[in-house]
Motif scaffolding. Structure first.
Motif, PDB file in Angstrom:
ATOM      1  N   ASP A 428      -0.683  -4.921   9.753  1.00 15.23           N
ATOM      2  CA  ASP A 428      -1.875  -4.975  10.583  1.00 15.23           C
ATOM      3  C   ASP A 428      -3.042  -5.357   9.676  1.00 15.23           C
ATOM      4  O   ASP A 428      -2.950  -5.267   8.452  1.00 15.23           O
ATOM      5  N   LYS A 429      -4.144  -5.764  10.269  1.00 15.67           N
ATOM      6  CA  LYS A 429      -5.311  -6.150   9.464  1.00 15.67           C
ATOM      7  C   LYS A 429      -6.325  -5.019   9.379  1.00 15.67           C
ATOM      8  O   LYS A 429      -6.504  -4.390   8.341  1.00 15.67           O
ATOM      9  N   THR A 430      -6.970  -4.734  10.513  1.00 17.37           N
ATOM     10  CA  THR A 430      -8.103  -3.809  10.513  1.00 17.37           C
ATOM     11  C   THR A 430      -7.646  -2.387  10.205  1.00 17.37           C
ATOM     12  O   THR A 430      -6.837  -1.816  10.928  1.00 17.37           O
ATOM     13  N   GLY A 431      -8.171  -1.823   9.132  1.00 15.09           N
ATOM     14  CA  GLY A 431      -7.841  -0.461   8.750  1.00 15.09           C
ATOM     15  C   GLY A 431      -6.588  -0.336   7.915  1.00 15.09           C
ATOM     16  O   GLY A 431      -6.298   0.735   7.393  1.00 15.09           O
ATOM     17  N   THR A 432      -5.832  -1.436   7.768  1.00 17.10           N
ATOM     18  CA  THR A 432      -4.600  -1.410   6.978  1.00 17.10           C
ATOM     19  C   THR A 432      -4.788  -2.193   5.685  1.00 17.10           C
ATOM     20  O   THR A 432      -4.764  -1.626   4.597  1.00 17.10           O
ATOM     21  N   LEU A 433      -4.954  -3.507   5.809  1.00 12.62           N
ATOM     22  CA  LEU A 433      -5.288  -4.305   4.631  1.00 12.62           C
ATOM     23  C   LEU A 433      -6.782  -4.238   4.333  1.00 12.62           C
ATOM     24  O   LEU A 433      -7.211  -4.514   3.215  1.00 12.62           O
ATOM     25  N   THR A 434      -7.555  -3.883   5.349  1.00  8.81           N
ATOM     26  CA  THR A 434      -8.992  -3.693   5.159  1.00  8.81           C
ATOM     27  C   THR A 434      -9.315  -2.208   5.283  1.00  8.81           C
ATOM     28  O   THR A 434      -8.482  -1.406   5.695  1.00  8.81           O
ATOM     29  N   SER A 435     -10.544  -1.855   4.964  1.00 11.28           N
ATOM     30  CA  SER A 435     -10.939  -0.447   4.983  1.00 11.28           C
ATOM     31  C   SER A 435     -11.171   0.071   6.394  1.00 11.28           C
ATOM     32  O   SER A 435     -11.223   1.278   6.606  1.00 11.28           O
ATOM     33  N   THR A 557      -0.576  -4.857  -4.031  1.00  9.10           N
ATOM     34  CA  THR A 557       0.622  -4.452  -3.297  1.00  9.10           C
ATOM     35  C   THR A 557       1.321  -5.652  -2.676  1.00  9.10           C
ATOM     36  O   THR A 557       2.550  -5.788  -2.760  1.00  9.10           O
ATOM     37  N   LEU A 558       0.550  -6.553  -2.072  1.00 12.33           N
ATOM     38  CA  LEU A 558       1.149  -7.739  -1.458  1.00 12.33           C
ATOM     39  C   LEU A 558       1.769  -8.654  -2.507  1.00 12.33           C
ATOM     40  O   LEU A 558       2.841  -9.234  -2.281  1.00 12.33           O
ATOM     41  N   GLN A 559       1.117  -8.797  -3.629  1.00 17.58           N
ATOM     42  CA  GLN A 559       1.678  -9.633  -4.690  1.00 17.58           C
ATOM     43  C   GLN A 559       3.000  -9.066  -5.187  1.00 17.58           C
ATOM     44  O   GLN A 559       3.955  -9.817  -5.444  1.00 17.58           O
ATOM     45  N   ALA A 560       3.073  -7.736  -5.331  1.00 17.46           N
ATOM     46  CA  ALA A 560       4.315  -7.110  -5.789  1.00 17.46           C
ATOM     47  C   ALA A 560       5.431  -7.298  -4.776  1.00 17.46           C
ATOM     48  O   ALA A 560       6.580  -7.597  -5.133  1.00 17.46           O
ATOM     49  N   LEU A 561       5.121  -7.142  -3.490  1.00 17.87           N
ATOM     50  CA  LEU A 561       6.126  -7.333  -2.447  1.00 17.87           C
ATOM     51  C   LEU A 561       6.613  -8.779  -2.420  1.00 17.87           C
ATOM     52  O   LEU A 561       7.805  -9.055  -2.258  1.00 17.87           O
ATOM     53  N   ARG A 562       5.686  -9.699  -2.545  1.00 20.23           N
ATOM     54  CA  ARG A 562       6.050 -11.122  -2.524  1.00 20.23           C
ATOM     55  C   ARG A 562       6.907 -11.470  -3.739  1.00 20.23           C
ATOM     56  O   ARG A 562       7.890 -12.223  -3.630  1.00 20.23           O
ATOM     57  N   ALA A 563       6.562 -10.916  -4.913  1.00 18.16           N
ATOM     58  CA  ALA A 563       7.355 -11.166  -6.109  1.00 18.16           C
ATOM     59  C   ALA A 563       8.772 -10.619  -5.963  1.00 18.16           C
ATOM     60  O   ALA A 563       9.719 -11.137  -6.568  1.00 18.16           O
ATOM     61  N   GLN A 564       8.918  -9.604  -5.143  1.00 10.75           N
ATOM     62  CA  GLN A 564      10.218  -8.991  -4.865  1.00 10.75           C
ATOM     63  C   GLN A 564      11.080  -9.822  -3.945  1.00 10.75           C
ATOM     64  O   GLN A 564      12.283  -9.602  -3.832  1.00 10.75           O
ATOM     65  N   GLY A 565      10.455 -10.789  -3.264  1.00 14.49           N
ATOM     66  CA  GLY A 565      11.189 -11.615  -2.318  1.00 14.49           C
ATOM     67  C   GLY A 565      10.959 -11.254  -0.870  1.00 14.49           C
ATOM     68  O   GLY A 565      11.589 -11.836   0.026  1.00 14.49           O
ATOM     69  N   ILE A 633      -0.454   4.448   7.111  1.00 16.17           N
ATOM     70  CA  ILE A 633      -1.129   4.590   5.825  1.00 16.17           C
ATOM     71  C   ILE A 633      -2.188   5.683   5.910  1.00 16.17           C
ATOM     72  O   ILE A 633      -2.508   6.174   7.000  1.00 16.17           O
ATOM     73  N   PRO A 634      -2.765   6.102   4.773  1.00 14.28           N
ATOM     74  CA  PRO A 634      -3.804   7.140   4.815  1.00 14.28           C
ATOM     75  C   PRO A 634      -4.957   6.759   5.731  1.00 14.28           C
ATOM     76  O   PRO A 634      -5.412   5.613   5.741  1.00 14.28           O
ATOM     77  N   GLY A 635      -5.424   7.721   6.516  1.00 14.08           N
ATOM     78  CA  GLY A 635      -6.510   7.477   7.448  1.00 14.08           C
ATOM     79  C   GLY A 635      -6.070   6.919   8.781  1.00 14.08           C
ATOM     80  O   GLY A 635      -6.907   6.588   9.626  1.00 14.08           O
ATOM     81  N   ALA A 636      -4.756   6.807   9.017  1.00 11.89           N
ATOM     82  CA  ALA A 636      -4.253   6.258  10.274  1.00 11.89           C
ATOM     83  C   ALA A 636      -4.563   7.201  11.427  1.00 11.89           C
ATOM     84  O   ALA A 636      -4.763   8.405  11.250  1.00 11.89           O
ATOM     85  N   SER A 637      -4.598   6.635  12.640  1.00  8.15           N
ATOM     86  CA  SER A 637      -4.841   7.433  13.839  1.00  8.15           C
ATOM     87  C   SER A 637      -3.674   8.388  14.077  1.00  8.15           C
ATOM     88  O   SER A 637      -2.574   8.203  13.546  1.00  8.15           O
ATOM     89  N   THR A 638      -3.918   9.398  14.885  1.00 12.19           N
ATOM     90  CA  THR A 638      -2.862  10.363  15.183  1.00 12.19           C
ATOM     91  C   THR A 638      -1.678   9.694  15.878  1.00 12.19           C
ATOM     92  O   THR A 638      -0.527  10.110  15.687  1.00 12.19           O
ATOM     93  N   ALA A 649       0.509   9.626   2.798  1.00 11.06           N
ATOM     94  CA  ALA A 649      -0.586  10.588   2.964  1.00 11.06           C
ATOM     95  C   ALA A 649      -1.751  10.335   2.027  1.00 11.06           C
ATOM     96  O   ALA A 649      -2.871  10.758   2.309  1.00 11.06           O
ATOM     97  N   GLN A 650      -1.513   9.639   0.929  1.00  7.99           N
ATOM     98  CA  GLN A 650      -2.597   9.429  -0.033  1.00  7.99           C
ATOM     99  C   GLN A 650      -2.291   8.196  -0.869  1.00  7.99           C
ATOM    100  O   GLN A 650      -1.145   7.759  -0.968  1.00  7.99           O
ATOM    101  N   GLY A 651      -3.361   7.623  -1.446  1.00  3.96           N
ATOM    102  CA  GLY A 651      -3.157   6.497  -2.356  1.00  3.96           C
ATOM    103  C   GLY A 651      -3.227   5.136  -1.730  1.00  3.96           C
ATOM    104  O   GLY A 651      -2.914   4.135  -2.377  1.00  3.96           O
ATOM    105  N   GLY A 652      -3.627   5.044  -0.450  1.00  3.52           N
ATOM    106  CA  GLY A 652      -3.754   3.737   0.182  1.00  3.52           C
ATOM    107  C   GLY A 652      -2.411   3.060   0.371  1.00  3.52           C
ATOM    108  O   GLY A 652      -1.409   3.674   0.713  1.00  3.52           O
ATOM    109  N   LEU A 653      -2.382   1.740   0.122  1.00  2.00           N
ATOM    110  CA  LEU A 653      -1.173   0.950   0.323  1.00  2.00           C
ATOM    111  C   LEU A 653      -0.206   1.035  -0.856  1.00  2.00           C
ATOM    112  O   LEU A 653       0.983   0.768  -0.707  1.00  2.00           O
ATOM    113  N   ALA A 654      -0.712   1.366  -2.031  1.00  7.25           N
ATOM    114  CA  ALA A 654       0.114   1.308  -3.239  1.00  7.25           C
ATOM    115  C   ALA A 654       1.418   2.106  -3.133  1.00  7.25           C
ATOM    116  O   ALA A 654       2.467   1.639  -3.588  1.00  7.25           O
TER     117      ALA A 654
END
Length: 732
Positions: A428-435, A557-565, A633-638, A649-654
């Motif tokens: 998703d974009k809003t709130g996931t890859l963005t704040s 995070t996206l670069q690492a996933l892409r490097a993984q294939g 991800i952290p901060g997601a809606s219920t 629960a913590q650490g964002g997308l990493a």
């Protein structure tokens, strides 16, 4: 149930009461598919639901409900599902597990006293211990295993015997052989095999029930997005009154004041405002609402009051339909547990044939009939799929422990398997890859006006409202440490902007371009989404550009996933321009970008893919439920947290990389456990057919099988440390 209400529909999701395991769901599905008029049936144990489609001209619902009831299940409208039934079932399993552990422990202890001290005990002592073992095992066999026998009876009646049938054969064989030996005065017992089997499999059942409870939590969280009360206007000029949501009918007139969350779907018949639709659609910017527009329950009215004509009430709103669709999608994914179930259905007839062949062989070589029968029953006991039932639940339990230490919650084993096997990872974009919070990106000031002056005017004008743009302005002002005059008066909020009077008498307007043009402001330039304009009287002073700021860890995070294939997708409810702008800012190309996607669109896009979806909003509930794995991800809606199979629960997308590493290890070890267990069972049956089986040999065989699974699974706790790099851990 009113059959006339469901007959014309042709498609409906029913709640199913009484499901005990995956076999139960498969049996009911097979029975329903055999009925005249039913064109398709999908019964999901995880969601406790059945999706039926039918031919309205040939369906007989009386027979549908009767056939389900004959198997011990009850079909009911999904809205009337008993939310307490799962809690009661979980409590019952916990009690059964407690009984199995307490009494099984003493039964097993006595068994091993007999096995290890057979030569040192007098026959009377040994026989007394054997009867005690039998007595301690009876509560486990008679109470803790009762639901296995019921499920076995149902599956046998439907001709689809599986794990429960083989368990029942093994348990009954253990009890029968033990009782036979004791009555003959021989201290030979098999009760420990039965108690161990029931205990391990009850633990696995408890994990499955907890996964089912999560599916109901997701729908409940979605419903809570909309208020339980509505303000109605009975007739023009009448005082508004507040009533319960279940009292509202289509055609009623509802009033929604500023800063209220909308409770019903409706059409705007008076007023104009802006709406925060981010949770329902994923749009990062407020959207206008004017006469004739449709508004949805769960969105927030930010500014002016709106009068609505109600078009959908409780149970029919878009938010309710999303909840029904979520329940339909939960549990529709295959798993290694189903692989084990299919193996056991194949193993059962083989074991029976081998046991009968053993009986014939023993009789042929001259063995007494009673010993021959005992030997054949012993093979049934030895074939009990204890390690098969333990293979995945044990791997999942230890994976949960390792993930929890790193702030990651694994909700159900199917989702973890899905994350490990996913070829596509969609975001998703809003709130996931963005704040998810707007930030000031740029300021265009007209000649004679500085950026700080323009920003100060906008902050003072927006001080009377509370919405995302006003909050972004206040944050920008705090970062620049701008002093505010506080001399402005006559602040007013309008549907598409705000205004204020300065102490010099000038009228300051801040808002959308078309509103300023309507107010007579001259030379307002063309703009793009995310722009507001400022004017003094009829003169344009400048524009402020906003964007949804990028999460700091998103690019890595996206670069690492892409490097993984991994194949990366972006699926968002926001505009195509916003999606392209995000990709440009990230600098990581997406294989596919889908913009302005509705919740249903998101779920449909991933239906044919082995994909994980990472999201945070209520509008992501459907796709989180339908994807092979939903990640919140952290901060997601219920709603997102409840619908997801993996919660960070913590650490964002990493931590997504660490979650994937744990999932890969869990699935690999689970497959090893399952493969070894299946081979082991076949080998043990073949060996005992050739050599015969004793209680001690059966107990050692079962213990070694379970011990091998335990030792192999313990490798999950020897994974790489939390600080491991994302790329290397993902390849582990």
């Amino acid at each position: 149930m009113d059959l006339e209400q469901v007959r014309p529909a042709g498609r409906m999701v029913f709640a199913v009461h009484g499901l005990w395991c995956t076999s139960c769901a498969m049996v009911l599905q097979r029975v329903l598919l055999r009925l005249p008029g039913v064109t398709s049936a999908s019964v999901n144990f995880t969601s406790g639901s059945a999706l039926l489609t039918w031919d309205p001209d040939s369906i007989d619902f009386t027979e549908v409900f009767a056939r389900a009831e004959a198997l011990g299940y009850e079909l009911a409208p999904l809205q009337s599902a008993d939310d307490g039934a799962l809690a009661r079932q979980a409590a019952r399993i916990r009690m059964q597990l407690l009984i199995a552990v307490v009494f099984g422990m003493w039964s097993m202890l006595g068994s091993w006293v007999l096995y290890l001290n057979a030569d040192q005990l007098e026959n009377g002592q040994a026989l007394g211990i054997a009867w005690a073992v039998f007595a301690f095992g009876l509560p486990v066999v008679g109470y803790a295993g009762l639901d296995f026998y019921r499920a076995a009876s149902r599956t046998l009646r439907a001709g689809l015997a599986g794990m429960d049938a083989l368990i029942t054969l093994g348990v009954f064989g253990s009890v029968l052989v033990t009782l036979w030996e004791l009555l003959e005065g021989r201290p030979q017992v098999y009760m420990d095999a039965a108690t161990m089997l029931i205990t391990f499999l009850l633990a696995g059942r408890l994990i499955e029930i907890h996964a089912r409870q999560q599916s109901r939590l997701a729908v409940d969280a979605l419903k809570q997005l909309a208020p339980e009360v509505v303000t109605l206007i009975d007739e023009p000029g009448a005082e508004p009154r507040v009533c319960r949501l279940d009292e509202v009918q289509v055609g009623h007139t509802a009033l929604v004041r500023a800063n209220e969350r909308i409770a019903v779907d409706g059409e705007v018949i008076a007023g104009s405002s802006t709406l925060d639709r981010s949770l329902m659609t994923g749009e990062s910017l407020p959207a206008p609402a004017n006469v004739g527009d449709t508004v949805l329950a769960g969105t927030v009215n930010l500014q002016g009051a709106l009068t609505l004509r109600v078009t959908a009430v409780q149970g029919q709103r878009r938010i309710d339909l999303l909840g029904l669709r979520m329940l339909e999608l939960f549990g529709a994914r295959s798993s290694l547990s189903e692989t084990a179930e299919r193996f056991v259905r194949w193993l059962l007839p083989i074991v029976l044939v081998v046991a009968l062949a053993a009986l014939a062989r023993y009789l042929w070589i001259g063995m007494p009939a009673d010993r021959a029968i005992l030997g054949a029953l012993g093979i049934l006991v030895a074939a009990c799929p204890c390690a098969v039932g333990l293979a995945m639940p044990l791997a999942y339990t230890l994976a949960c422990r390792q993930a929890a230490e790193q702030g990651i919650l694994l909700r159900d084993p199917v989702s973890v398997e899905g994350l490990a096997q996913a070829r596509v990872i969609a975001f998703d974009k809003t709130g996931t890859l963005t704040s998810g919070k707007l930030a000031l990106r740029a300021i265009d000031a007209a000649p004679g006006c500085t950026e700080d002056q323009l920003l100060r005017l906008a902050i003072e004008a927006e001080s009377v409202v509370s919405h995302p743009i006003a909050e972004a302005l206040r944050r920008a002002g705090a970062q620049r440490e701008l002093p505010l005059d506080g001399n402005a008066t006559q602040h007013r909020a309008h549907p598409r902007g705000v205004s204020m009077q300065t102490d010099e008498g000038a009228l300051i307007r801040v808002g959308a371009r078309d509103w300023l043009l309507e107010c007579g402001v001259q030379a307002v330039p063309q703009d793009e989404p995310g722009v507001i304009h400022i004017a003094r009287d009829a003169n344009w002073l400048g524009a402020l550009h906003f964007h949804d700021s990028l999460r700091p860890e998103a690019r890595g995070t996206l670069q690492a996933l892409r490097a993984q294939g991994a194949r990366l997708w972006l699926i968002t409810g926001d505009t195509a321009a916003a999606a392209q702008s995000l990709q440009h800012e990230l600098g990581v190309p997406f294989e596919q970008i889908h913009a302005q996607a509705s919740p249903e669109d998101k779920a449909t896009l991933l239906r044919t893919e082995s994909a994980a979806f990472v999201g945070d909003g209520a509008n992501d509930g459907l796709v989180l439920a339908s994807a092979a794995c939903g990640v919140a991800i952290p901060g997601a809606s219920t709603v997102a947290v409840a619908a997801a199979g993996v919660v960070i629960a913590q650490g964002g997308l990493a931590p997504l990389m660490q979650a994937r590493r744990i999932a890969l290890r869990m699935v690999r070890i689970g497959r090893q456990n399952l493969a070894f267990s299946l081979i082991y069972n076949v080998a043990v049956v073949a060996l005992f057919f050739a050599t015969g089986v004793t209680p001690f040999a059966a107990a050692v065989a079962m213990l070694l099988s379970s011990l091998s699974v335990l030792l192999n699974t313990s490798r999950l706790m020897r994974g790489s440390p939390p600080g491991h790099s994302p790329v290397s851990t993902a390849a582990a």
